[in-house]
Design a protein around this motif. Sequence first.
Motif, PDB file in Angstrom:
ATOM      1  N   SER A  63      46.685  13.591  27.956  1.00  0.00           N
ATOM      2  CA  SER A  63      46.266  12.482  27.076  1.00  0.00           C
ATOM      3  C   SER A  63      44.917  12.804  26.457  1.00  0.00           C
ATOM      4  CB  SER A  63      46.143  11.172  27.856  1.00  0.00           C
ATOM      5  OG  SER A  63      47.356  10.883  28.470  1.00  0.00           O
ATOM      6  N   ASN A  64      44.016  13.357  27.238  1.00  0.00           N
ATOM      7  CA  ASN A  64      42.693  13.722  26.701  1.00  0.00           C
ATOM      8  C   ASN A  64      42.829  14.758  25.587  1.00  0.00           C
ATOM      9  OD1 ASN A  64      41.520  13.526  30.046  1.00  0.00           O
ATOM     10  ND2 ASN A  64      41.163  12.028  28.448  1.00  0.00           N
ATOM     11  N   ILE A  65      43.775  15.687  25.781  1.00  0.00           N
ATOM     12  CA  ILE A  65      43.986  16.705  24.742  1.00  0.00           C
ATOM     13  C   ILE A  65      44.463  16.029  23.454  1.00  0.00           C
ATOM     14  CG2 ILE A  65      45.463  18.678  24.097  1.00  0.00           C
ATOM     15  CD1 ILE A  65      45.223  19.662  26.986  1.00  0.00           C
ATOM     16  N   GLN A  66      45.359  15.060  23.611  1.00  0.00           N
ATOM     17  CA  GLN A  66      45.847  14.335  22.421  1.00  0.00           C
ATOM     18  C   GLN A  66      44.692  13.650  21.710  1.00  0.00           C
ATOM     19  OE1 GLN A  66      48.629  14.833  21.380  1.00  0.00           O
ATOM     20  NE2 GLN A  66      50.056  15.211  23.063  1.00  0.00           N
ATOM     21  N   GLU A  67      43.780  13.087  22.492  1.00  0.00           N
ATOM     22  CA  GLU A  67      42.643  12.379  21.890  1.00  0.00           C
ATOM     23  C   GLU A  67      41.777  13.342  21.070  1.00  0.00           C
ATOM     24  OE1 GLU A  67      42.672   9.389  25.710  1.00  0.00           O
ATOM     25  OE2 GLU A  67      41.000  10.772  25.481  1.00  0.00           O
ATOM     26  N   ILE A  68      41.678  14.570  21.568  1.00  0.00           N
ATOM     27  CA  ILE A  68      40.875  15.566  20.831  1.00  0.00           C
ATOM     28  C   ILE A  68      41.605  15.990  19.563  1.00  0.00           C
ATOM     29  CG2 ILE A  68      39.858  17.885  20.952  1.00  0.00           C
ATOM     30  CD1 ILE A  68      39.839  17.406  24.056  1.00  0.00           C
ATOM     31  N   ARG A  69      42.907  16.210  19.725  1.00  0.00           N
ATOM     32  CA  ARG A  69      43.712  16.629  18.573  1.00  0.00           C
ATOM     33  C   ARG A  69      43.701  15.564  17.480  1.00  0.00           C
ATOM     34  NH1 ARG A  69      44.587  19.822  16.383  1.00  0.00           N
ATOM     35  NH2 ARG A  69      46.796  20.226  16.064  1.00  0.00           N
ATOM     36  N   ALA A  70      43.736  14.310  17.913  1.00  0.00           N
ATOM     37  CA  ALA A  70      43.726  13.204  16.942  1.00  0.00           C
ATOM     38  C   ALA A  70      42.437  13.218  16.121  1.00  0.00           C
ATOM     39  CB  ALA A  70      43.871  11.878  17.677  1.00  0.00           C
ATOM     40  N   ARG A  71      41.436  13.893  16.627  1.00  0.00           N
ATOM     41  CA  ARG A  71      40.139  13.964  15.906  1.00  0.00           C
ATOM     42  C   ARG A  71      39.884  15.378  15.375  1.00  0.00           C
ATOM     43  NH1 ARG A  71      40.645  10.335  19.551  1.00  0.00           N
ATOM     44  NH2 ARG A  71      39.800   8.266  19.128  1.00  0.00           N
ATOM     45  N   ASN A  72      40.980  16.128  15.215  1.00  0.00           N
ATOM     46  CA  ASN A  72      40.929  17.474  14.609  1.00  0.00           C
ATOM     47  C   ASN A  72      40.216  18.523  15.447  1.00  0.00           C
ATOM     48  OD1 ASN A  72      42.389  16.827  12.368  1.00  0.00           O
ATOM     49  ND2 ASN A  72      40.560  15.966  11.350  1.00  0.00           N
ATOM     50  N   GLY A  73      40.010  18.244  16.718  1.00  0.00           N
ATOM     51  CA  GLY A  73      39.365  19.249  17.582  1.00  0.00           C
ATOM     52  C   GLY A  73      40.297  20.426  17.815  1.00  0.00           C
ATOM     53  N   ARG A  74      39.720  21.587  18.074  1.00  0.00           N
ATOM     54  CA  ARG A  74      40.539  22.774  18.332  1.00  0.00           C
ATOM     55  C   ARG A  74      40.623  22.974  19.836  1.00  0.00           C
ATOM     56  NH1 ARG A  74      42.081  27.662  15.330  1.00  0.00           N
ATOM     57  NH2 ARG A  74      43.065  28.882  16.967  1.00  0.00           N
ATOM     58  N   VAL A  75      41.842  23.005  20.363  1.00  0.00           N
ATOM     59  CA  VAL A  75      41.991  23.068  21.821  1.00  0.00           C
ATOM     60  C   VAL A  75      42.616  24.382  22.268  1.00  0.00           C
ATOM     61  CG1 VAL A  75      43.026  21.981  23.850  1.00  0.00           C
ATOM     62  CG2 VAL A  75      42.243  20.568  21.946  1.00  0.00           C
ATOM     63  N   LEU A  76      41.966  25.009  23.229  1.00  0.00           N
ATOM     64  CA  LEU A  76      42.570  26.138  23.944  1.00  0.00           C
ATOM     65  C   LEU A  76      42.792  25.640  25.368  1.00  0.00           C
ATOM     66  CD1 LEU A  76      41.292  29.825  24.050  1.00  0.00           C
ATOM     67  CD2 LEU A  76      42.401  28.743  25.968  1.00  0.00           C
ATOM     68  N   ALA A  77      44.061  25.575  25.773  1.00  0.00           N
ATOM     69  CA  ALA A  77      44.346  25.036  27.106  1.00  0.00           C
ATOM     70  C   ALA A  77      44.694  26.151  28.088  1.00  0.00           C
ATOM     71  CB  ALA A  77      45.498  24.048  27.031  1.00  0.00           C
ATOM     72  N   LEU A  78      44.264  25.959  29.322  1.00  0.00           N
ATOM     73  CA  LEU A  78      44.776  26.769  30.425  1.00  0.00           C
ATOM     74  C   LEU A  78      45.833  25.917  31.094  1.00  0.00           C
ATOM     75  CD1 LEU A  78      41.561  28.232  32.135  1.00  0.00           C
ATOM     76  CD2 LEU A  78      42.896  29.174  30.246  1.00  0.00           C
ATOM     77  N   GLU A  95      52.408  28.200  33.850  1.00  0.00           N
ATOM     78  CA  GLU A  95      53.648  28.815  33.339  1.00  0.00           C
ATOM     79  C   GLU A  95      54.795  27.831  33.515  1.00  0.00           C
ATOM     80  OE1 GLU A  95      52.549  33.251  34.731  1.00  0.00           O
ATOM     81  OE2 GLU A  95      54.387  32.389  35.582  1.00  0.00           O
ATOM     82  N   GLY A  96      55.642  27.746  32.509  1.00  0.00           N
ATOM     83  CA  GLY A  96      56.781  26.836  32.610  1.00  0.00           C
ATOM     84  C   GLY A  96      56.488  25.495  31.964  1.00  0.00           C
ATOM     85  N   ASP A  97      55.252  25.245  31.579  1.00  0.00           N
ATOM     86  CA  ASP A  97      54.900  23.985  30.906  1.00  0.00           C
ATOM     87  C   ASP A  97      55.432  24.060  29.474  1.00  0.00           C
ATOM     88  OD1 ASP A  97      53.702  21.938  29.484  1.00  0.00           O
ATOM     89  OD2 ASP A  97      51.823  22.059  30.603  1.00  0.00           O
ATOM     90  N   THR A  98      56.402  23.211  29.175  1.00  0.00           N
ATOM     91  CA  THR A  98      57.007  23.286  27.841  1.00  0.00           C
ATOM     92  C   THR A  98      56.397  22.273  26.876  1.00  0.00           C
ATOM     93  OG1 THR A  98      58.706  21.839  28.717  1.00  0.00           O
ATOM     94  CG2 THR A  98      59.250  24.198  28.577  1.00  0.00           C
ATOM     95  N   GLN A  99      55.546  21.388  27.404  1.00  0.00           N
ATOM     96  CA  GLN A  99      54.999  20.334  26.540  1.00  0.00           C
ATOM     97  C   GLN A  99      53.717  20.735  25.841  1.00  0.00           C
ATOM     98  OE1 GLN A  99      54.439  16.298  28.126  1.00  0.00           O
ATOM     99  NE2 GLN A  99      55.167  17.164  30.050  1.00  0.00           N
ATOM    100  N   ILE A 100      52.888  21.471  26.561  1.00  0.00           N
ATOM    101  CA  ILE A 100      51.481  21.559  26.160  1.00  0.00           C
ATOM    102  C   ILE A 100      51.263  22.291  24.839  1.00  0.00           C
ATOM    103  CG2 ILE A 100      50.824  23.657  27.454  1.00  0.00           C
ATOM    104  CD1 ILE A 100      48.340  21.753  28.324  1.00  0.00           C
ATOM    105  N   ALA A 101      52.111  23.299  24.571  1.00  0.00           N
ATOM    106  CA  ALA A 101      51.885  24.118  23.377  1.00  0.00           C
ATOM    107  C   ALA A 101      51.874  23.262  22.110  1.00  0.00           C
ATOM    108  CB  ALA A 101      52.946  25.200  23.291  1.00  0.00           C
ATOM    109  N   ALA A 102      52.659  22.205  22.098  1.00  0.00           N
ATOM    110  CA  ALA A 102      52.746  21.364  20.911  1.00  0.00           C
ATOM    111  C   ALA A 102      51.431  20.648  20.632  1.00  0.00           C
ATOM    112  CB  ALA A 102      53.873  20.343  21.102  1.00  0.00           C
ATOM    113  N   SER A 103      50.605  20.464  21.658  1.00  0.00           N
ATOM    114  CA  SER A 103      49.371  19.689  21.470  1.00  0.00           C
ATOM    115  C   SER A 103      48.137  20.565  21.288  1.00  0.00           C
ATOM    116  CB  SER A 103      49.122  18.793  22.689  1.00  0.00           C
ATOM    117  OG  SER A 103      50.302  18.298  23.192  1.00  0.00           O
TER     118      SER A 103
END
Length: 619
Positions: free
Chosen positions: A542-557, A560-568
């Motif tokens: 959810s925090n990542i979404q909040e950053i994305r909603a404000r045009n922030g650039r996110v690099l996530a750690l 493996e197997g997480d199919t959701q995160i790449a989209a955000s």
Amino acid sequence: MCGIVGYVGPREAQPILLEGLRRLEYRGYDSAGAAIAQDGVLHVRKTVGKLARLAESLQADPLRGHTGIGHTRWATHGSPTETNAHPHQDTNGHISVVHNGIIENYVFLRAELQAEGAVFRSETDTEVLPHLLRRYYTGDLLAAVRQALEQIEGSYAFAALAAEHPEQIVFARKGSPLVLGLGQQENFLASDTNALLPFTRRVIYLEDGHHGLLTADTCQIYDAGGTPVAAAPSEVQQSAAAAEKDGHAHFMLKEIHQQPEVLRHLLLSYAPEHGLAQTHTAGTSIQFPGLGVLEQRLTEIHRIVIVACGTAWHAGLVAKYLLEPWARLPVSVELASEFRYAEPCLDARTLVIAVSQSGETADTLEAVRIARKFLAPVLGVVNVPASSIARAADGLIYLHAGPEIGVASTKAYTAQVTALTLLALHLAQRRGTLPQELMAERLEALRQVPGQMQEILQWSPKLDALAGLPAYKNASHAMFLGRGCNYPSALEGALKLKEISYIHAEGYAAGEMKHGPIALVTEELPVFCIAVQGSVYAKTLSNIQEIRARNGRVLALATEGDTQIAASCHDVFYLPPCPEPFSPLLAALPLQLLAYYIALELGRDVDQPRNLAKSVTVE
Ligand code: G6P
């Protein structure tokens, strides 16, 4: 924090001093110098900048002679200039001193000595030492040192040389480390054993108050009261090569790559494989032989206070997330530099754990002394054997990580986290607060971590490529976010980046982002987010979404197997799956490597970043 070295014997002193200083350069590198006695004259050379500058100068125009002292500086009093570099001399250049520490009453002493006619040339606190020695010198430098010690306040390890006595070096220590090295018809001294390894393995670790005199074939040591000390030499086990780069471009890279091996060694030392079966039965799988008397007191303790600085403090923060749920003990994690000036509530049932790679950090050492005054049992978690904290603690857990030379701590951090994880399991076992099956499961999962680290290291090229993206390497600021046990990972990731790339970076608990840091989010701000699978994954997403909603650039750690995160996120680096409590161990590696590669992209001096020093032996 400043390195000192000395040699007396039949060989030319210059190459020995230079090699010793090379091995001490991690302690400070803003200037360097040496003084060598020959024919009744002290020849001094000083240069600003890295040791290589001094080496060049000495190669071009060598200093000849068989007795000498050398210094590599991390400036405290006075900027890094040639005049402020050590060695410092008395007015007529007959006495020369190198010093590590701070002479706290130097303003008063300087005024007194100037009134007596001493000519001061530098802005340093150290320069009072040669002038004081000159005040008391009547042909016996050791006697002059004794009188000078009565006048000075503060912390010091110093070595002095008199032109009239080229066959001796005198020394004293209080609060800063000093080791003597004993050779065949030659003797050495240095701030740590690394500097001595190419020459001798027989060493004497000096205690506070010790002072004395070295000649080529004698070594006199006295305690603070002037009584001779019969110190038995110890044999250093470490190989000289351990302090070399072994083909890696930097010590930091070597040390990042050593982590799987360091963790394996730690696990083997404290939780040997055969212990797994015992976990189900006798429950004796984790053993810390160095705990000594503390082992008996572990069941009495009702609280833990962890004291540390810098990266070691972050390791302590991770440990809180494991100790509290597993051992069911309240844990507070204190910055030693704050703790020592607070009025801590300690008692004989509070276990104080001092975490320190070097075992010499002045604030952590003082925190240990304070704890002892309250009769609190003190456990040292240190990497350097026979360091000051190791000697001051009641019990020890050694990290066995080998010398860490890169100024930015890497392998010591993951070793500290692992050692504290094992301690958490051990305490849980002793206190009966974790079911045996769960304990065995945890231990088994922990044993997988070195292999998983190796997998991560194989993906280094991906991190190298990410570091090359303008969005990361050209950023002026960066934010690191994590929750739970990965909140300290965020702090550590930010620290690594700012230490070696000079990009301003801050770590936050992801849930705190909306209480201020979110105001900083723009498309210019890279946000490094630790979002591994576990109890706080959904919240972090959810925090990542909040950053994305404000045009922030996110690099996530992510895991493996997480199919959701790449989209955000713009970029994702995947870590092998592991139980949440061990994820800080895995997350540390890509964070270290990202900082390393970004710093390389920016042409920074990775092993010796500006203004920093490896071992902070001043307050
Ligand atoms: C310095 C080093 C850090 C280290 C800190 C504490 O700031 O640059 O890497 O974490 O000191 O050092 P210690 O030796 O006590 O772990």
